[in-house]
Design a protein around this motif. Structure first.
Motif, PDB file in Angstrom:
ATOM      1  N   VAL A  27       2.877  -2.359   4.656  1.00  0.00           N
ATOM      2  CA  VAL A  27       2.172  -0.862   4.768  1.00  0.00           C
ATOM      3  C   VAL A  27       3.448  -0.281   5.657  1.00  0.00           C
ATOM      4  N   GLY A  28       3.419   1.059   5.284  1.00  0.00           N
ATOM      5  CA  GLY A  28       4.439   1.909   6.118  1.00  0.00           C
ATOM      6  C   GLY A  28       3.904   2.571   7.324  1.00  0.00           C
ATOM      7  N   HIS A  29       4.555   2.883   8.446  1.00  0.00           N
ATOM      8  CA  HIS A  29       4.098   3.591   9.582  1.00  0.00           C
ATOM      9  C   HIS A  29       5.044   4.696   9.689  1.00  0.00           C
ATOM     10  N   GLY A  40       0.859  -1.301  -0.061  1.00  0.00           N
ATOM     11  CA  GLY A  40       0.044  -0.181  -0.031  1.00  0.00           C
ATOM     12  C   GLY A  40       0.900   1.240   0.009  1.00  0.00           C
ATOM     13  N   ILE A  41       0.646   2.061  -0.817  1.00  0.00           N
ATOM     14  CA  ILE A  41       1.266   3.610  -1.044  1.00  0.00           C
ATOM     15  C   ILE A  41       0.539   4.731  -0.756  1.00  0.00           C
ATOM     16  N   ASP A  42       0.852   5.583  -0.075  1.00  0.00           N
ATOM     17  CA  ASP A  42       0.326   7.064   0.272  1.00  0.00           C
ATOM     18  C   ASP A  42       1.257   7.947  -0.598  1.00  0.00           C
ATOM     19  N   LEU A  43       0.590   8.428  -1.603  1.00  0.00           N
ATOM     20  CA  LEU A  43       1.367   9.021  -2.851  1.00  0.00           C
ATOM     21  C   LEU A  43       1.683  10.485  -1.960  1.00  0.00           C
ATOM     22  N   PRO A  82      -5.592   5.681  10.095  1.00  0.00           N
ATOM     23  CA  PRO A  82      -6.592   4.755  10.246  1.00  0.00           C
ATOM     24  C   PRO A  82      -6.437   3.544   9.060  1.00  0.00           C
ATOM     25  N   THR A  83      -5.849   3.765   7.860  1.00  0.00           N
ATOM     26  CA  THR A  83      -5.489   2.763   6.984  1.00  0.00           C
ATOM     27  C   THR A  83      -4.647   1.567   7.399  1.00  0.00           C
ATOM     28  N   ALA A  84      -3.547   1.849   8.171  1.00  0.00           N
ATOM     29  CA  ALA A  84      -2.825   0.990   8.828  1.00  0.00           C
ATOM     30  C   ALA A  84      -3.270   0.091   9.993  1.00  0.00           C
ATOM     31  N   SER A  85      -4.138   0.976  10.608  1.00  0.00           N
ATOM     32  CA  SER A  85      -4.880   0.409  11.760  1.00  0.00           C
ATOM     33  C   SER A  85      -5.774  -0.640  11.271  1.00  0.00           C
ATOM     34  N   LYS A  98     -11.973   4.296  -0.225  1.00  0.00           N
ATOM     35  CA  LYS A  98     -11.007   4.195   0.909  1.00  0.00           C
ATOM     36  C   LYS A  98     -10.134   3.274   0.959  1.00  0.00           C
ATOM     37  N   ALA A  99      -8.806   3.883   1.466  1.00  0.00           N
ATOM     38  CA  ALA A  99      -7.466   3.010   0.977  1.00  0.00           C
ATOM     39  C   ALA A  99      -7.593   1.757   1.644  1.00  0.00           C
ATOM     40  N   SER A 100      -8.079   1.649   3.132  1.00  0.00           N
ATOM     41  CA  SER A 100      -8.217   0.412   3.783  1.00  0.00           C
ATOM     42  C   SER A 100      -8.948  -0.665   3.205  1.00  0.00           C
ATOM     43  N   SER A 101      -9.942  -0.278   2.525  1.00  0.00           N
ATOM     44  CA  SER A 101     -10.999  -1.231   1.980  1.00  0.00           C
ATOM     45  C   SER A 101     -10.289  -1.716   0.803  1.00  0.00           C
ATOM     46  N   SER A 102      -9.839  -1.028  -0.238  1.00  0.00           N
ATOM     47  CA  SER A 102      -9.034  -1.284  -1.172  1.00  0.00           C
ATOM     48  C   SER A 102      -8.005  -2.268  -1.094  1.00  0.00           C
ATOM     49  N   LEU A 103      -7.112  -1.783   0.016  1.00  0.00           N
ATOM     50  CA  LEU A 103      -5.896  -2.861   0.315  1.00  0.00           C
ATOM     51  C   LEU A 103      -6.558  -4.226   0.887  1.00  0.00           C
TER      52      LEU A 103
END
Length: 292
Positions: free
Chosen positions: A257-259, A156-159, A273-276, A240-245
């Motif tokens: 995923v990154g933190h 997963g990438i946050d641009l 929220p995505t990582a969680s 939503k990023a989490s749903s897609s991942l």
């Protein structure tokens, strides 16, 4: 000196799954495996001797059982064991920062702040500067007898904040597993971090999907050139990023995923929220890669 792959073991089904996953990871990377059991001394002097003796004995039993189990599953793997005293979060964090990576059991029940159950996993992730793998019970065993071949790795990438460390980790995992890499960027309209994204000038919130796809390709170009044998599928999705991942990773072998380091409070990990969400709900092992 080769850094070890470290697994925290407490005898639970989740920790044994993490140890099995870590053993196969050590085989892939050509690293030794270190199994660790952390315990704290009793603060009460009248019972401390008996209590500490019992804890040491239990730690020895748990470590030996895990080591014997893994020796049969991964013949030839160098397996070491260690008991460490002190709070588990402190002890494991110290070992993790000197390791290749740390594997911990992942409980699925909801914990504080919507994070995976277990203070140890949350506390360790909030502190360490090395990747941490979270593995649920039943995920430690390979789906195939051939540990060199796996299903895809998902990244997963946050641009707005692309994590170079997570990208590197995911490409290397795909290479070692001889599998494909699926890279996912998803955003909401308007994106939650639109103001922050504009401030750093990486992209405008209203950029169309085609421009986001081009930016994702540019971010990955150097790694794709460095890993020509890794098949890569890039995916840009509105939503939503989490749903897609979670959808993409439903049939994956690993989700990365990154933190961002420094995001913590008195409750521990303060991840996005995505990582969680992916740490809590993913159906495959999750590796959390820290970055500054």
């Amino acid at each position: 000196m080769l850094l070890s792959v470290v697994a925290g073991v407490d005898g639970s089904a989740e920790s044994l799954a993490a140890a099995e996953w870590a053993a196969r990871e050590a085989v892939r990377k050509g690293r030794p495996l270190l199994l660790v059991h952390a315990w704290s001394r009793s603060p009460y002097s009248l019972v401390s001797v008996a209590a500490n003796t019992a804890q040491r004995s239990e730690a020895e039993r748990v470590l030996k059982a895990a080591a014997d189990r893994l020796a049969g599953a991964c013949p030839g793997l160098l397996i070491q064991t260690a008991q460490v005293e002190g709070p588990a979060i402190t002890a494991l964090s110290r070992l993790a920062d000197g390791s290749e990576l740390l594997a911990l059991g992942r409980r699925t029940q909801r914990g504080l702040a919507g994070l995976p159950g277990g203070w140890v996993a949350r506390g360790v992730i909030s502190r360490v500067k090395r990747p941490v793998a979270l593995v649920r019970a039943g995920e430690g065993q390979e789906r195939s007898a051939d540990v060199s071949r796996s299903r895809d790795v998902v990244l997963g990438i946050d641009l707005g904040h692309p994590c170079a460390e997570a990208i590197d980790f995911a490409f290397e995992e795909a290479r070692l597993r001889r599998c494909g890499l699926r890279v996912v960027h998803a955003w909401c309209d308007p994106p939650p971090t639109a103001g922050e994204a504009r401030a750093i000038g990486l992209f405008e919130a209203d950029r169309p999907e085609e421009e986001r796809s081009g930016l994702l390709t540019a971010v990955l170009k150097m790694r794709r050139d460095a890993y020509p044998d890794v098949p890569v599928i890039e995916s840009v999705r509105r939503g939503k990023a989490s749903s897609s991942l979670l959808r993409v990773a439903a049939g994956a072998d690993l989700l990365v995923v990154g933190h961002r380091l420094g995001k913590q409070s008195h409750l521990g990990l303060h991840s996005s929220p995505t990582a969680s969400a992916v740490m809590r709900h993913a159906r495959c092992p999750v590796v959390v890669v820290p970055y500054s």
